[in-house]
Design a protein around this motif. Structure first.
Motif, PDB file in Angstrom:
ATOM      1  N   GLU A   3       0.828  -1.198   0.000  1.00 51.84           N
ATOM      2  CA  GLU A   3       0.000   0.000   0.000  1.00 51.84           C
ATOM      3  C   GLU A   3       0.863   1.249   0.000  1.00 51.84           C
ATOM      4  N   PRO A   4       0.338   2.353  -0.503  1.00 45.62           N
ATOM      5  CA  PRO A   4       1.112   3.592  -0.557  1.00 45.62           C
ATOM      6  C   PRO A   4       1.457   4.090   0.855  1.00 45.62           C
ATOM      7  N   SER A   5       2.691   4.501   1.044  1.00 49.39           N
ATOM      8  CA  SER A   5       3.119   5.052   2.332  1.00 49.39           C
ATOM      9  C   SER A   5       2.647   6.502   2.457  1.00 49.39           C
ATOM     10  N   ASP A   6       2.788   7.050   3.650  1.00 47.99           N
ATOM     11  CA  ASP A   6       2.474   8.467   3.839  1.00 47.99           C
ATOM     12  C   ASP A   6       3.340   9.329   2.928  1.00 47.99           C
ATOM     13  N   CYS A 138     -13.910   3.263 -12.007  1.00 50.47           N
ATOM     14  CA  CYS A 138     -14.087   2.404 -10.836  1.00 50.47           C
ATOM     15  C   CYS A 138     -12.829   1.570 -10.647  1.00 50.47           C
ATOM     16  N   LYS A 139     -12.419   1.432  -9.398  1.00 47.57           N
ATOM     17  CA  LYS A 139     -11.292   0.582  -9.049  1.00 47.57           C
ATOM     18  C   LYS A 139     -11.739  -0.374  -7.947  1.00 47.57           C
ATOM     19  N   GLN A 140     -11.124  -1.537  -7.943  1.00 48.97           N
ATOM     20  CA  GLN A 140     -11.359  -2.533  -6.902  1.00 48.97           C
ATOM     21  C   GLN A 140     -10.057  -2.696  -6.131  1.00 48.97           C
ATOM     22  N   PHE A 141     -10.080  -2.375  -4.845  1.00 43.65           N
ATOM     23  CA  PHE A 141      -8.894  -2.459  -4.006  1.00 43.65           C
ATOM     24  C   PHE A 141      -9.043  -3.599  -3.007  1.00 43.65           C
ATOM     25  N   ASP A 142      -7.930  -4.231  -2.692  1.00 45.51           N
ATOM     26  CA  ASP A 142      -7.907  -5.304  -1.701  1.00 45.51           C
ATOM     27  C   ASP A 142      -7.360  -4.766  -0.388  1.00 45.51           C
ATOM     28  N   GLY A 143      -7.674  -5.485   0.670  1.00 44.39           N
ATOM     29  CA  GLY A 143      -7.112  -5.137   1.969  1.00 44.39           C
ATOM     30  C   GLY A 143      -8.162  -4.717   2.962  1.00 44.39           C
ATOM     31  N   ASP A 144      -7.686  -4.284   4.117  1.00 43.58           N
ATOM     32  CA  ASP A 144      -8.593  -3.838   5.163  1.00 43.58           C
ATOM     33  C   ASP A 144      -9.057  -2.408   4.871  1.00 43.58           C
ATOM     34  N   ARG A 145      -9.865  -1.870   5.754  1.00 43.68           N
ATOM     35  CA  ARG A 145     -10.449  -0.546   5.559  1.00 43.68           C
ATOM     36  C   ARG A 145      -9.383   0.520   5.280  1.00 43.68           C
ATOM     37  N   ASP A 146      -8.334   0.534   6.095  1.00 45.98           N
ATOM     38  CA  ASP A 146      -7.290   1.531   5.921  1.00 45.98           C
ATOM     39  C   ASP A 146      -6.584   1.363   4.578  1.00 45.98           C
ATOM     40  N   VAL A 148      -7.782   0.034   1.776  1.00 49.29           N
ATOM     41  CA  VAL A 148      -8.680   0.453   0.693  1.00 49.29           C
ATOM     42  C   VAL A 148      -8.706   1.971   0.598  1.00 49.29           C
ATOM     43  N   ARG A 149      -8.831   2.623   1.723  1.00 52.08           N
ATOM     44  CA  ARG A 149      -8.897   4.089   1.724  1.00 52.08           C
ATOM     45  C   ARG A 149      -7.589   4.707   1.245  1.00 52.08           C
ATOM     46  N   ARG A 150      -6.474   4.160   1.715  1.00 51.90           N
ATOM     47  CA  ARG A 150      -5.153   4.668   1.323  1.00 51.90           C
ATOM     48  C   ARG A 150      -4.942   4.512  -0.187  1.00 51.90           C
ATOM     49  N   ASP A 154      -4.502   7.552  -3.076  1.00 50.82           N
ATOM     50  CA  ASP A 154      -3.386   7.543  -4.012  1.00 50.82           C
ATOM     51  C   ASP A 154      -3.885   7.568  -5.462  1.00 50.82           C
ATOM     52  N   PHE A 155      -4.872   6.731  -5.770  1.00 53.61           N
ATOM     53  CA  PHE A 155      -5.411   6.697  -7.127  1.00 53.61           C
ATOM     54  C   PHE A 155      -6.025   8.049  -7.490  1.00 53.61           C
TER      55      PHE A 155
END
Length: 168
Positions: A3-6, A138-146, A148-150, A154-155
């Motif tokens: 996932e993208p870092s800060d 539309c994009k489909q992201f995997d992972g937990d809530r954080d 997906v939001r992160r 980024d996108f």
């Protein structure tokens, strides 16, 4: 890749900000599942008042209707996580704020709320400039809530910059 870092988000926001500044444009954001994170990233950069107008967190359908004038019929017919709503969010943001550019994000960050048609991680994006028809994706992201939001933040930042630079 992960996932993208800060730091990655900060670089993407600064790059978009420089693009906006270079084009003499001002942006407004309309966010649902990202809860203002796109706006936060953009305003973390010193001097962002040169290109940032406002950020609206329209989490509920009622907020989308009242603040952005997204028609209730579109929400009822398509659901909040849809191309039609992302497009209407962009249009409403541009009309309400007077900004030159708008980006909208509406999705299902999870862990609940998904369905077979719109699984958790589904996020619709909209962007556009005043006087033109909004573009959506539309994009489909995997992972937990954080995660997906992160990924959504980024996108939103990177795709809008590419679009403003002519990658349409």
């Amino acid at each position: 890749m992960g996932e993208p870092s800060d730091a990655t988000l900060a670089r993407a926001a600064a790059s978009l900000g420089e693009c906006l500044r270079g084009q003499g444009r001002v942006i407004a954001t309309a966010e649902s599942c990202t809860g203002g994170w796109v706006a936060k990233c953009l305003t973390d950069t010193s001097g962002s008042s040169d290109y940032f107008e406002t950020g609206l967190v329209t989490y509920s359908n009622e907020a989308k209707e009242q603040l952005l004038e997204v028609p209730a019929g579109i929400l009822a017919g398509h659901g909040a996580v849809s191309s039609a709503v992302a497009s209407a969010m962009v249009t409403g943001t541009l009309e309400k704020t007077g900004a030159d550019v708008a980006v909208a994000v509406s999705g299902i960050a999870g862990p609940g709320g998904g369905s077979a048609e719109k699984p958790v991680g589904s996020v619709w994006f909209g962007w556009g400039v005043a006087g033109s028809t909004p573009v959506t994706a539309c994009k489909q992201f995997d992972g937990d809530r954080d995660q997906v939001r992160r990924e959504a933040v980024d996108f939103a930042l990177q795709r809008l910059k590419r679009w403003l630079e002519g990658d349409r």
